[in-house]
Design a protein around this motif. Structure first.
Motif, mmCIF file in Angstrom:
data_model
loop_
_atom_site.group_PDB
_atom_site.id
_atom_site.type_symbol
_atom_site.label_atom_id
_atom_site.label_comp_id
_atom_site.label_asym_id
_atom_site.label_seq_id
_atom_site.Cartn_x
_atom_site.Cartn_y
_atom_site.Cartn_z
ATOM 1 N N VAL A 1 0.851 -1.188 0.000
ATOM 2 C CA VAL A 1 0.000 0.000 0.000
ATOM 3 C C VAL A 1 0.884 1.235 0.000
ATOM 4 N N GLU A 2 0.520 2.233 -0.759
ATOM 5 C CA GLU A 2 1.244 3.522 -0.734
ATOM 6 C C GLU A 2 0.310 4.580 -0.188
ATOM 7 N N THR A 3 0.763 5.306 0.830
ATOM 8 C CA THR A 3 -0.090 6.339 1.434
ATOM 9 C C THR A 3 0.743 7.565 1.782
ATOM 10 N N ARG A 4 0.086 8.725 1.744
ATOM 11 C CA ARG A 4 0.790 9.950 2.147
ATOM 12 C C ARG A 4 0.546 10.241 3.638
ATOM 13 N N MET A 5 -0.353 9.485 4.252
ATOM 14 C CA MET A 5 -0.663 9.744 5.667
ATOM 15 C C MET A 5 -0.507 8.451 6.469
ATOM 16 N N PRO A 6 0.700 8.058 6.725
ATOM 17 C CA PRO A 6 0.909 6.763 7.384
ATOM 18 C C PRO A 6 0.284 6.672 8.772
ATOM 19 N N ASP A 7 0.274 7.781 9.526
ATOM 20 C CA ASP A 7 -0.272 7.729 10.887
ATOM 21 C C ASP A 7 -1.764 7.385 10.853
ATOM 22 N N LEU A 8 -2.470 8.049 9.950
ATOM 23 C CA LEU A 8 -3.899 7.801 9.807
ATOM 24 C C LEU A 8 -4.145 6.372 9.315
ATOM 25 N N PHE A 9 -3.305 5.946 8.413
ATOM 26 C CA PHE A 9 -3.432 4.591 7.872
ATOM 27 C C PHE A 9 -3.277 3.550 8.986
ATOM 28 N N TYR A 10 -2.268 3.741 9.830
ATOM 29 C CA TYR A 10 -2.037 2.786 10.912
ATOM 30 C C TYR A 10 -3.171 2.821 11.937
ATOM 31 N N ASP A 11 -3.882 3.941 12.030
ATOM 32 C CA ASP A 11 -5.045 4.019 12.923
ATOM 33 C C ASP A 11 -6.227 3.244 12.337
ATOM 34 N N ASP A 12 -6.411 3.381 11.027
ATOM 35 C CA ASP A 12 -7.593 2.791 10.381
ATOM 36 C C ASP A 12 -7.440 1.303 10.101
ATOM 37 N N LEU A 13 -6.230 0.865 9.857
ATOM 38 C CA LEU A 13 -6.012 -0.526 9.450
ATOM 39 C C LEU A 13 -6.567 -1.536 10.466
ATOM 40 N N PRO A 14 -6.287 -1.402 11.760
ATOM 41 C CA PRO A 14 -6.834 -2.386 12.713
ATOM 42 C C PRO A 14 -8.363 -2.415 12.713
ATOM 43 N N ARG A 15 -8.949 -1.251 12.557
ATOM 44 C CA ARG A 15 -10.422 -1.169 12.544
ATOM 45 C C ARG A 15 -10.986 -1.980 11.374
ATOM 46 N N ILE A 16 -10.395 -1.807 10.176
ATOM 47 C CA ILE A 16 -10.845 -2.527 8.976
ATOM 48 C C ILE A 16 -10.650 -4.034 9.162
ATOM 49 N N VAL A 17 -9.492 -4.380 9.690
ATOM 50 C CA VAL A 17 -9.163 -5.794 9.872
ATOM 51 C C VAL A 17 -10.154 -6.466 10.818
ATOM 52 N N LEU A 18 -10.474 -5.803 11.907
ATOM 53 C CA LEU A 18 -11.383 -6.380 12.888
ATOM 54 C C LEU A 18 -12.830 -6.442 12.354
ATOM 55 N N ARG A 19 -13.188 -5.380 11.672
ATOM 56 C CA ARG A 19 -14.575 -5.305 11.176
ATOM 57 C C ARG A 19 -14.850 -6.406 10.152
ATOM 58 N N ASP A 20 -13.897 -6.615 9.213
ATOM 59 C CA ASP A 20 -14.133 -7.565 8.114
ATOM 60 C C ASP A 20 -13.464 -8.917 8.336
ATOM 61 N N GLY A 21 -12.851 -9.096 9.490
ATOM 62 C CA GLY A 21 -12.303 -10.404 9.854
ATOM 63 C C GLY A 21 -11.125 -10.863 9.017
ATOM 64 N N PHE A 22 -10.238 -9.956 8.679
ATOM 65 C CA PHE A 22 -9.032 -10.358 7.939
ATOM 66 C C PHE A 22 -8.018 -10.977 8.907
#
Lengths: 306, 331
Positions: A263-284
């Motif tokens: 993944v390429e992002t310009r906002m890594p801090d925000l990305f690291y905040d959102d990633l766990p939420r997505i993972v937990l929500r969709d069961g990755f």
């Protein structure tokens, strides 16, 4: 502890160090840069062996050039490989201990201590001419610390050392820095520097390119998107979810490994905040997470190699 | 941590018994640091100790001392054989008798002193240049002047000792054997002359070879240039002297062109020693062109003094100009 104020050093028409201003405090600082970047010139200015052509180099509030008061509080391990082949390691360290001001009455004990510290006691009475490169490096480090200096400048101190020796010396530098000393280490082996410290000075073509914490520096490099590598069985599904995020610039699936995506992002801090939420929500199920950009190598690559 | 089982072949040292895991932590030095005044002497001692540990140093010392032994033997033979032998060997004024012997001994040792100074002086700075070891020195509270003075003093001390010790031996022999013949009355200042010659010789050699060494990055190159300068100047001076004064020589004036004859490094050192001892050399042998024998006076002290000062100053200046901690890349 050290202050450089617009310091430059010219060798005739060749510029070694170009208009450098910075402050270096206690702790371990790594001096990085490709060959010819000006690291050794900067070190020689700090150790008072070279006078800056313009500007000032101060240590402990005093100019460093040929200043005995500064040299008494400074230890230097140069990059040179051989010297005094006929002396034993003990004689070499002891001679430089006398020069550094260690009184004769304390010299033998102190020499023994520092030889012990660099694990050279066993071979201290052998001629330096018969030493391996690593042993030479150790006695050079011993002579630099014999007078217990507040400022320690080490030019490529890990060169020639075996992996165990590298680890031992790295630990020693970290301990010395931890006790309030200013330790400056130049190295071109980024992996080892990363094990020692996050505080770096990055030089290229005589100029200062970056100074400070490596992660903070990386965060400030806006021109280069931050990359995050993720490993999961449902890589395509996760890629779809991540592309919904507005700050994600791209997601690339690996052709070699179908479980790998980058993944390429310009906002890594925000990305690291959102990633766990997505993972937990969709069961990755995440089996690997790594950021190839969040290290010294990436900073070096971006700033020096462009 | 469990204790070793009984019968286990475990050797435990006393230290390990106290602490099974070695204490490898960094130990701080909380003692005082001395501000030494004679920092250069530390550098000098390194050179002196290095030389004294070499077998060839002692061989060269013996070779350079041999001529003192020879002249001591001549004095002993003379004392046994009487005045006729003296007339044959030691024609000298009454107040120059022992100074002449000491001067001729020095003259005989000069070549070996040069070899000794060369092997000690040639690597003095060249070896450091090769390894850039000056960086180590100058990272200590040591100035460039301390370093240079130390290197110079190392060579000086070795040559001074190698000149002085056999001279003192010969001096002591003369004093003890010829006390009753007016040793002190006739030559009261001889000991000062001995010291002066040793110091002059050591300073000349040290300046020359340290100066050459500072310009080289290899000991062999430094030795080759040093020896080349010394020997070539001697050969050149001899050839010029022979070419320009051949007619005077044929006419029986071997002392003609004494300055040119000594216009070499060895000649300058010999002339300076000659002047310090202040002796006139008389050879008793007579020839068709020399009915009264041959008498040689020391070359002009001012000219030779200027030449000697030139060697010393040039050597020191060369070293001072060249010695620097880091190699400077020229534009």
């Amino acid at each position: 502890m050290i202050a450089l104020n617009r310091a430059s050093r010219w060798y005739g028409q060749v510029i070694g160090v170009n208009d450098i201003s910075c402050r270096i405090g206690p702790g371990l600082t790594a001096l990085l840069g490709p060959n010819g970047a000006g690291k050794s010139t900067l070190m020689k200015m700090i150790t008072g062996q070279l006078r800056p052509t313009t500007g000032h180099v101060l240590a402990f509030g005093e100019r460093t050039f040929a200043n005995a008061r500064v040299l008494r509080r400074l230890g230097y391990c140069p990059e040179i490989e051989t010297s005094y082949e006929d002396m034993t390691g003990r004689q070499f360290v002891s001679m430089l201990g006398v020069m550094a001001g260690v009184p004769t009455s304390a010299l033998q004990k102190r020499t023994e201590e520092v030889l012990d510290t660099v694990r050279m006691s066993q071979w201290a009475d052998r001629r330096i001419g018969g030493y391996s490169k690593g042993m030479r490096q150790r006695v050079k480090i011993a002579q630099a610390i014999i007078h217990d200096p507040e400022l320690l400048v080490l030019d490529e101190p890990l060169n020639g050392l075996d992996p165990v020796g590298r680890r031992e010396m790295t630990d020693l530098f970290v301990r010395l820095a931890g006790s309030g000393r200013c330790v400056i280490v130049s190295s071109h082996i980024l992996y080892e520097v990363e094990q020692m410290t996050h505080s770096i000075i990055l030089m290229d073509r005589g100029r200062l390119r970056a100074i400070g914490d490596v992660y903070q520096i990386r965060a400030l490099i806006d021109a280069h998107p931050h990359r995050v590598a993720i490993q999961t069985e449902r890589s395509r599904d996760l890629a779809k979810r991540l592309l919904d995020l507005s700050y994600v610039l791209s997601v690339r699936l690996s052709q070699d490994d179908p479980t790998q995506l980058e993944v390429e992002t310009r906002m890594p801090d925000l990305f690291y905040d959102d990633l766990p939420r997505i993972v937990l929500r969709d069961g990755f199920l995440i089996t690997g997470l790594d950021s190839p950009d969040n290290n010294l190598e990436a900073v070096f690559r971006y700033l020096v190699k462009g | 941590m469990t204790a070793p089982q009984a019968g286990a072949e475990t050797q435990v040292t006393d230290a390990a018994a106290v602490a099974p895991i070695a204490d490898l932590s960094y130990r701080h030095y909380d003692g005082p640091l001395k501000d030494r005044k004679l920092r250069w002497w530390i550098v000098a001692l390194v050179g002196v100790r290095w030389a004294m540990k070499r077998w060839w140093f002692w061989l060269l010392f013996l070779l350079s001392s041999a001529s003192y032994g020879f002249w001591a033997l001549m004095l002993f033979v003379e004392s046994r054989l009487g005045p006729e032998f003296r007339q044959m060997m030691f024609q000298s004024a009454k107040d120059e008798r022992f100074a002449t012997v000491l001067f001729r001994s020095y003259d005989g040792s000069l070549f070996w002193l040069m070899v000794m100074a060369l092997v000690v002086g040639a690597p003095s700075i060249a070896a450091d240049n090769r390894t850039n070891a000056l960086q180590v020195y100058l990272s200590k509270p040591l100035t460039k002047a301390d370093y240079l003075l130390g290197k110079w003093a190392g060579v000086f001390t070795v040559v001074f000792a190698a000149t002085l010790l056999p001279s003192l031996f010969l001096y002591a022999y003369c004093m003890l054997s010829f006390w009753s013949e007016g040793f002190f009355r006739n030559e009261p200042w001889l000991i000062l002359r001995v010291l002066g010659v040793a110091a002059m010789s050591a300073a000349g050699f040290a300046s020359l070879f340290v100066g050459v060494s500072a310009w080289c990055r290899s000991t062999m190159m430094s030795a080759a240039i040093g020896a080349g300068l010394y020997l070539a100047s001697g050969i050149m001076a001899f050839i010029l002297w022979m070419a320009l004064h051949i007619r005077e020589l044929e006419a029986g004036h071997p002392a003609a062109g004494a300055l040119l004859q000594n216009a070499s490094i060895s000649g300058v050192l010999k002339s300076m020693a000659w002047n310090i001892y202040g002796v006139t050399i008389r050879f008793p042998m007579r020839g068709p062109n020399m009915p009264d024998g041959l008498t040689l006076h020391p070359p002009n002290v001012w000219v030779m003094g200027a030449a000697y000062s030139g060697i010393v100053i040039l050597g020191l200046m060369a070293a001072r100009f060249r010695v620097r901690a880091v190699e400077v890349v020229s534009g």
